[in-house]
Structures are given as C-alpha cells and as structure tokens.
Design an enzyme around this catalytic site. Structure first.
Site, PDB file in Angstrom:
ATOM      1  N   LYS A 288       0.860  -1.184   0.000  1.00 33.03           N
ATOM      2  CA  LYS A 288       0.000   0.000   0.000  1.00 33.03           C
ATOM      3  C   LYS A 288       0.903   1.243   0.000  1.00 33.03           C
ATOM      4  O   LYS A 288       1.878   1.296   0.751  1.00 33.03           O
ATOM      5  CB  LYS A 288      -0.901  -0.037   1.237  1.00 33.03           C
ATOM      6  CG  LYS A 288      -2.107   0.840   1.145  1.00 33.03           C
ATOM      7  CD  LYS A 288      -3.174   0.443   2.145  1.00 33.03           C
ATOM      8  CE  LYS A 288      -4.307   1.452   2.130  1.00 33.03           C
ATOM      9  NZ  LYS A 288      -5.456   1.005   2.915  1.00 33.03           N
ATOM     10  N   GLU A 377     -19.316  -5.723  10.296  1.00 33.05           N
ATOM     11  CA  GLU A 377     -20.260  -4.958  11.116  1.00 33.05           C
ATOM     12  C   GLU A 377     -21.265  -5.867  11.800  1.00 33.05           C
ATOM     13  O   GLU A 377     -21.628  -5.661  12.963  1.00 33.05           O
ATOM     14  CB  GLU A 377     -20.992  -3.919  10.249  1.00 33.05           C
ATOM     15  CG  GLU A 377     -20.124  -2.731   9.820  1.00 33.05           C
ATOM     16  CD  GLU A 377     -19.164  -3.027   8.677  1.00 33.05           C
ATOM     17  OE1 GLU A 377     -19.303  -4.104   8.028  1.00 33.05           O
ATOM     18  OE2 GLU A 377     -18.278  -2.190   8.394  1.00 33.05           O
ATOM     19  N   ARG A 405     -25.454  -2.385   7.348  1.00 31.68           N
ATOM     20  CA  ARG A 405     -25.192  -3.815   7.156  1.00 31.68           C
ATOM     21  C   ARG A 405     -25.726  -4.669   8.297  1.00 31.68           C
ATOM     22  O   ARG A 405     -25.927  -5.852   8.149  1.00 31.68           O
ATOM     23  CB  ARG A 405     -23.679  -4.050   7.114  1.00 31.68           C
ATOM     24  CG  ARG A 405     -23.008  -3.583   5.888  1.00 31.68           C
ATOM     25  CD  ARG A 405     -22.532  -4.777   5.099  1.00 31.68           C
ATOM     26  NE  ARG A 405     -22.247  -4.373   3.752  1.00 31.68           N
ATOM     27  CZ  ARG A 405     -21.096  -4.559   3.154  1.00 31.68           C
ATOM     28  NH1 ARG A 405     -20.106  -5.135   3.796  1.00 31.68           N
ATOM     29  NH2 ARG A 405     -20.925  -4.194   1.904  1.00 31.68           N
TER      30      ARG A 405
HETATM   31  C1  TPP Z   1     -18.726  -2.265   4.916  1.00 36.79           C
HETATM   32  C2  TPP Z   1     -17.567  -1.333   5.056  1.00 36.79           C
HETATM   33  N1  TPP Z   1     -16.988  -1.186   6.249  1.00 36.79           N
HETATM   34  C3  TPP Z   1     -15.938  -0.345   6.381  1.00 36.79           C
HETATM   35  C4  TPP Z   1     -15.458   0.348   5.316  1.00 36.79           C
HETATM   36  C5  TPP Z   1     -14.336   1.353   5.492  1.00 36.79           C
HETATM   37  N2  TPP Z   1     -13.147   0.967   4.743  1.00 36.79           N
HETATM   38  C6  TPP Z   1     -12.816   1.540   3.581  1.00 36.79           C
HETATM   39  S1  TPP Z   1     -11.437   0.933   2.925  1.00 36.79           S
HETATM   40  C7  TPP Z   1     -11.233  -0.123   4.204  1.00 36.79           C
HETATM   41  C8  TPP Z   1     -10.059  -1.041   4.229  1.00 36.79           C
HETATM   42  C9  TPP Z   1     -10.072  -1.936   3.062  1.00 36.79           C
HETATM   43  O1  TPP Z   1      -8.945  -2.747   3.129  1.00 36.79           O
HETATM   44  P1  TPP Z   1      -8.511  -3.596   1.879  1.00 36.79           P
HETATM   45  O2  TPP Z   1      -9.696  -4.241   1.277  1.00 36.79           O
HETATM   46  O3  TPP Z   1      -7.406  -4.477   2.296  1.00 36.79           O
HETATM   47  O4  TPP Z   1      -8.025  -2.515   0.850  1.00 36.79           O
HETATM   48  P2  TPP Z   1      -6.713  -1.598   0.873  1.00 36.79           P
HETATM   49  O5  TPP Z   1      -7.141  -0.261   1.407  1.00 36.79           O
HETATM   50  O6  TPP Z   1      -5.697  -2.255   1.737  1.00 36.79           O
HETATM   51  O7  TPP Z   1      -6.286  -1.520  -0.527  1.00 36.79           O
HETATM   52  C10 TPP Z   1     -12.247   0.027   5.142  1.00 36.79           C
HETATM   53  C11 TPP Z   1     -12.345  -0.700   6.411  1.00 36.79           C
HETATM   54  C12 TPP Z   1     -16.102   0.161   4.083  1.00 36.79           C
HETATM   55  N3  TPP Z   1     -15.723   0.822   2.978  1.00 36.79           N
HETATM   56  N4  TPP Z   1     -17.136  -0.690   3.984  1.00 36.79           N
END
Ligand code: TPP
Length: 653
Positions: A288, A377, A405
């Site tokens: 990242k 969630e 959710r």
């Molecule tokens: C249902 C839900 N919960 C929380 C989030 C907040 N959120 C946005 S990006 C993220 C992390 C995602 O991690 P990953 O899939 O590994 O992607 P990366 O940012 O590492 O590329 C979170 C928790 C969301 N978008 N949707």
C-alpha cells in the site's frame, strides 16, 4: 492548477489506447500513472495509498482484459483512481470528489467501465458472480468477470458467502486478491495470518512454483490448455494444495502468491488465466502506498492524507490562531478511555475503523478491552451483544453508513433480547466528499422503528460525554434498552470540551432560547446551524424559539406539548433522511395528540445526494444556516432584509 500527464499517459484516453501499446512500455505507463495520481491527490486530496498499490494491477487488467465487455469490479473502490484515469477520466480527474465533480468511487452512471457501483466493502465477489452467471445464462461465454478485492475486505462475511456460492456453481470468474496486509489500519484476524503463512511457506511455494511452471507452458498448447490444467489438478496440486489451501477447499482454483508490482509478469499471468475456466483466485502481494516512500512507511496516515506537499511530504493542515474544538470521534475516543479507567466493565468494539472512530486510543491504552473485529459490522454487533449478556458495558462504534449492514443483528441480537449495548454511530449525516455510498442518512429512521431502542444525538461535545457517562452507569442496564448515539464527521463546537460528567435524563430535551411565532426543533450538531440562523434573524427583528431535542426516541413529550400549545409554526431540522426521521417523529406526535400546527421539515430529501463538502450538501438541501433562516422567513411570509454596506452606500449616495 494544470497537471500534465506523462508522455505516454497523455495519449491514453481509454483502455483501447492502452492495449495498442507495446508490452515493453507498460513499466513506463505505470510510472506515469503513479506520478499522475501523486500530482493530483497532493493538490486536490482524496484516497492515496490504496491506488498507488494497485497501479500495476490496474494497467495489467485493462491491458489484458477486454474492458468494458469484460467486467472489472473493484471492491470498496477507493483504490480505483488508476482505473478511472485509464478509462477516460484523466482530464476530469482534478475534479475527483469535489462538488459537481467525478466520484471518488466507481459509479455505474459515470462510466461503462465502472461495472459496479461501490463504496462499502466486500461486495465485489457477489457482484462478479452474479454477472458471470448472467453471462453464462445468456450464452456470452467469451466474457470474463474479475473482482479485485483487498485482504481487508476479504475478512467480511459477504466475501465468504460469495466464495462459498462461487465454488458450487459453474461460472467464469477471477478473483484478484490484492494482499497488502493492510485495511485502513493494519489488517486483523486469523485470515491475515493464513495469507502471510501461505506467502512465506517454503514447501507451499516450491509446490506452487512447479505448478506455475507447468501453467506457464500452457500457452504453447492452445486448445489443449484445459487438458493440461486438469492434469495438473489431478496431480500434485489437487492432492497437496487442496488439503492446505483454504480457497482450493472452497473449489476455487488458487494461483500465486505473485508480485503484484511486476506489471509484465502480471500481464502474462492474467493472460494465462483467461484460458482457465471456472472460478479462480490470483493472490497478488502488493505494498500500500507503493512508490511514495512516506505512504509506504505510514500506511494508515496516507490512506487518505488530505492535500500535501508532494516534495516534502508535509500534510497541509489549517493553522488556527486560537484553540479549536475537537473532532467528535476524538471526544468519543478519549471519553471511553476516561470512563473505562474508572469502570472495569467497559469494553470497546470497532469493525475495522480504529483510527476513523478513534477507538485506537483505547486499543493502545487497554488492548484487552478494545477490539478491532475486521470489516465485519454484523459480527461487531452480535459480538457486542454476547459480551453484554455477561454484564459488560459495551460501546460498539460503527459509522452510520456501515451500520446499515447490521440492521438485523441490532433487532434480533440486541433489541429483542433487551441487551443494553451502546451504539455510537460516527459520520452520521452527510459524509462529505465520499458521497452517497457513505452518507449517514438513514440511521434515525432505521433505529427509531426498533422497540427498546433509544435514539440520541448530541449538539456538542459535552452532550456526547454526558450521554456516554450516563449509559455507562449500571442503572442504564436496568432500563433493558439499547441506545443509538449519532454524531457527525468533523469538529464539535467546544474548544474546552473536557467538561465534568453529568448524568442526563433519558428523553429530556433542552430549550436553547425563548422566542415567538416559530419554534425551531433541532436534533444534534446541526442545532448549531440553527443558533447561527437565529443570530442572523435577530438582525431582521425575527425571534424564533429554539429547542435542542436531543432524543428522537423517546421524544420529550412534555416539551412537545408545551411547544404545540404555544406555537402554530414549527420547523424541524435534522442531518438525516426526512422519510421516517426526526421531523416525522415530531409530526406523528402532533397527529397523535390532535394538535394542528404548520410544520416544515428540513433534512435530507428522498433522492440520492451526491458528494461535496458537508456544508455544500447542507446548503443544497436547504438546511445550512441560511437555509434554516430562510425557512423561518418563508413560514412567516417575510422577505429577507439585507443590511449590507451596499445599501448603506446607496442611501448615502
Ligand atoms: C462495509 C464497510 N466497512 C468499512 C469500510 C471502510 N473501509 C474503507 S477501505 C477499508 C479497508 C479496506 O482494506 P482492503 O480491502 O485491504 O483494501 P486496501 O485499502 O488495503 O487496498 C475500510 C475498512 C467500508 N468501505 N465498507
């Protein structure tokens, strides 16, 4: 500010342009794309690290697959900036996330290349599977369906529900697992450990390499490739990997792990995988923030850093001469620790938002009493319920939008069982630049219809602290009710916010000011807009009363009787949907008690409101300070009186 793309990127206006380029140019295209993202985000803000981490994947996927006929689905979508730039939005990218500009997330309305609208995580595999099944049903067997999902998003139940289904029905789908060991904060859970093990296991990788070498030879075999694959499956891979590989055991063919930053190799592998039918997963290891040293180093900070100086890396923050109010999230984060230091029953829960909710303060201070449960969630709610059955006092902090959710869990696992879980709903109301997928528009409506649910919103930091204190006391448990405490994104209004705790009376509002002819009833922080509106109206000789109702449920009935007996014009203001919200509750009260007043409800209308600064959206929907003042004038039939220097000048002339 004009941002110029690199030489080759300047000539790429669509994936077709990209596909015409020689494979040897891919590396440079990646460099230019990465630079273009850095140049733009540093000036205009937005998500950062995630898009840098998938530059090579974005280029390779569009290079190999025939998008948009092949369907490319990004999970969450905060990492899709490279995709947007490659798919015709290079020249409008400067407007990313700005009011009236392009969305920060893939959006079906915006481009045919955005195969699925997104913002919440872990939907990509379900959506891709649905598309794959539809293509098969329609006989469109040439079409490919690719879901790109992060290791964080892979932790959610939905992703597993989809894989469970995908492994059981015929479909042509590729899941690209973008594994960077991070969510917004470091990824958590046993799956993360598993992915690390699989990446570092020597035995596994030796076997995998042998399989991979065989696979690499496949392209020479043309149509007989499938035969070779099944031979591979019948041999080494099937026996050894099936037992040791989670995805294989779900009937998904597993490939990798491979270096997700080697664009040419990625292109080769993706091309090979095109010929392999059935559901499959390609595990890519990425970093990242790749290519911007600071973002690689502090990946949480650089998830969405705001504007910054791309040379020095200094993140631009507004400098204030006087102390500023804190963010509501920080009031929550510090207050829970303050309370938990005195009360050993208090626990904290967040689904993957430790830094966003500021529960990270408690996670650091009391690691055994504060849990990041991953992007889960539903689990967060029921896990909290489980702890509550054992007499613990659980603060479960979930963004309003993500709580959508877990509605069933709130009803079934908390409210019906009379468990006193304390829900703190952050980012309630307009979320701002993240847009409609993230607006916390609906929680008042979906919470107030649940029996045993108290719905509260603080107008300032002190009210948030006091309700947290009140609900942490043992006598709150005796009510056998649960509570939803909603507060917005951003700052409160009290620079000196660390006020002594005072117990609140559940269901009691407060009068902010007396007035005549019109009563303004507000819920939560938005009440501060009404204070401003009243100040402006005072200059015009208009003097409405203002009440901070605090509770949507139970409503302060004594206060409402008083209001409806003394006012025949009432304005309600809420940063939430009008349908079924706070204003609806007040109107229901009026009908139920045979009052008849003229009610004007201000709030989020029954349409999708796009992205922009919070204040821009409040204005658009008519409940910024000026909108509230105008509603008062309108209900009184008064014209706005303008006391500007121009008028004075005119008079003098
Ligand atoms: C249902 C839900 N919960 C929380 C989030 C907040 N959120 C946005 S990006 C993220 C992390 C995602 O991690 P990953 O899939 O590994 O992607 P990366 O940012 O590492 O590329 C979170 C928790 C969301 N978008 N949707």
């Amino acid at each position: 500010m004009q941002i110029t793309p690199g030489k080759i990127l300047a000539q790429i206006n669509s994936p077709e342009d990209l596909r015409k380029r020689d494979r040897s140019e891919l590396l440079q295209i990646c460099d230019e794309l990465r630079q273009y993202i850095i140049d733009n985000v540093s000036v205009y803000g937005g998500h950062f690290g995630a898009s840098l981490g998938v530059v090579e994947l974005s280029v390779a996927l569009h290079y190999v697959f025939n998008t948009p006929d092949d369907q490319l689905i990004w999970d969450v979508g905060h990492q899709a900036y490279g995709h947007k730039i490659l798919t015709g939005r290079k020249d409008s990218f400067h407007s990313n996330r700005l009011y009236g500009g392009i969305s920060g997330f893939p959006k079906r309305k915006e481009s045919p290349y955005d195969a699925f609208g997104v913002g919440h995580s872990s939907t990509s595999i379900s959506a891709a599977l649905g598309m794959a099944v539809a293509s098969k049903y329609k006989g469109e067997n040439h079409r490919q369906h690719i879901a790109v999902i992060g290791d964080g998003s892979m932790t959610a139940g939905m992703a597993f529900e989809a894989m469970n289904h995908a492994g059981d029905i015929p479909n042509n789908m590729l899941i690209v697992l973008n594994d960077n060991c991070m969510a917004i904060d470091p990824n958590v859970g046993a799956l993360k450990e598993y992915l690390t093990d699989i990446t570092t296991s020597h035995t596994y990788n030796r076997v995998k390499d042998e399989v991979w070498n065989l696979l690499g030879k496949m392209s020479n075999f043309g149509k007989s490739a499938q035969e070779i694959v099944s031979k591979i499956e019948n041999g080494l891979k099937a026996t050894l990997l099936k037992q040791s590989n989670l995805f294989e055991s779900l009937n998904l063919r597993y490939f990798g792990p491979i270096d997700g930053h080697d664009v040419e190799y990625l292109a080769t592998v993706l091309n090979d995988l095109k010929d392999i039918p059935g559901p499959k997963i390609l595990h890519c290891i990425t970093t990242k923030g790749k290519g911007y040293a600071l973002a690689e180093k502090d990946q949480t900070l650089w998830h969405a850093p705001g504007k910054f100086d791309k040379i020095t890396g200094e993140i631009k923050k507004k400098v204030h001469a006087t102390p500023q109010p804190p963010k509501y999230q920080d009031v929550f984060g510090h207050t829970i620790v303050e309370l938990a230091e005195q009360n050993p029953k208090i626990m904290g829960v967040t689904p993957a938002m430790p830094s966003g909710s500021s529960l990270n303060i408690m996670m650091k201070a009391m690691p055994h009493r504060a849990f990041d449960v991953g992007i889960a969630e539903q689990h967060a709610v029921t896990f909290s319920a489980g702890m509550a059955t054992q007499g613990l006092t659980v603060f479960c902090n979930i963004y309003s939008t993500f709580m959508q959710r877990a509605f069933d869990q709130v009803v079934h696992d908390v409210a019906i069982q009379e468990l006193p879980v304390i829900f703190c709903l952050d980012r309630a109301g307009f979320a701002g630049a993240d847009g409609p997928t993230h607006h916390g528009a609906y929680d008042i409506a979906y919470m107030r219809c649940i029996p045993n649910m108290i719905v509260f919103s603080p107008m300032n930091e002190q009210e948030l602290r006091n309700i947290m204190f009140t609900t942490s006391l043992d006598d709150f448990k005796e009510l056998k009710q649960t509570i939803s405490i909603r507060y917005p994104r951003g700052e409160g209004v009290m620079p000196n916010w660390k006020t002594p705790f005072e117990k609140m009376e559940i269901g009691k509002g407060r009068k902010i000011k007396d007035g005549e002819k019109v009563a303004i009833l507000t819920l939560g922080h938005i009440g501060n807009y009404a204070v401003k509106a009243c100040e402006e109206l005072a200059n015009e000789g208009i003097n409405p009363a203002h009440y901070d109702m605090r509770f949507v449920k139970p409503l302060d009935e004594a206060m409402l009787h008083d209001i409806f007996q003394n006012f025949d014009k009432v304005i309600t203001v809420e940063d939430g949907c009008l349908q079924g919200g706070f204003g609806s509750a007040v109107a229901e009260f009026m009908l139920d008690h045979d009052y008849s007043a003229q009610i004007k409800r201000l709030g989020i209308p029954d349409r999708i409101v796009e992205h922009g600064e919070q204040i821009e959206l409040h204005k658009e929907c008519g409940f910024d300070p000026e909108g509230i003042a105008q509603a008062v004038r309108d209900i009184l039939g008064r014209e706005k009186v303008v006391y500007s220097s121009n008028i004075v000048n005119l008079t003098m002339n």
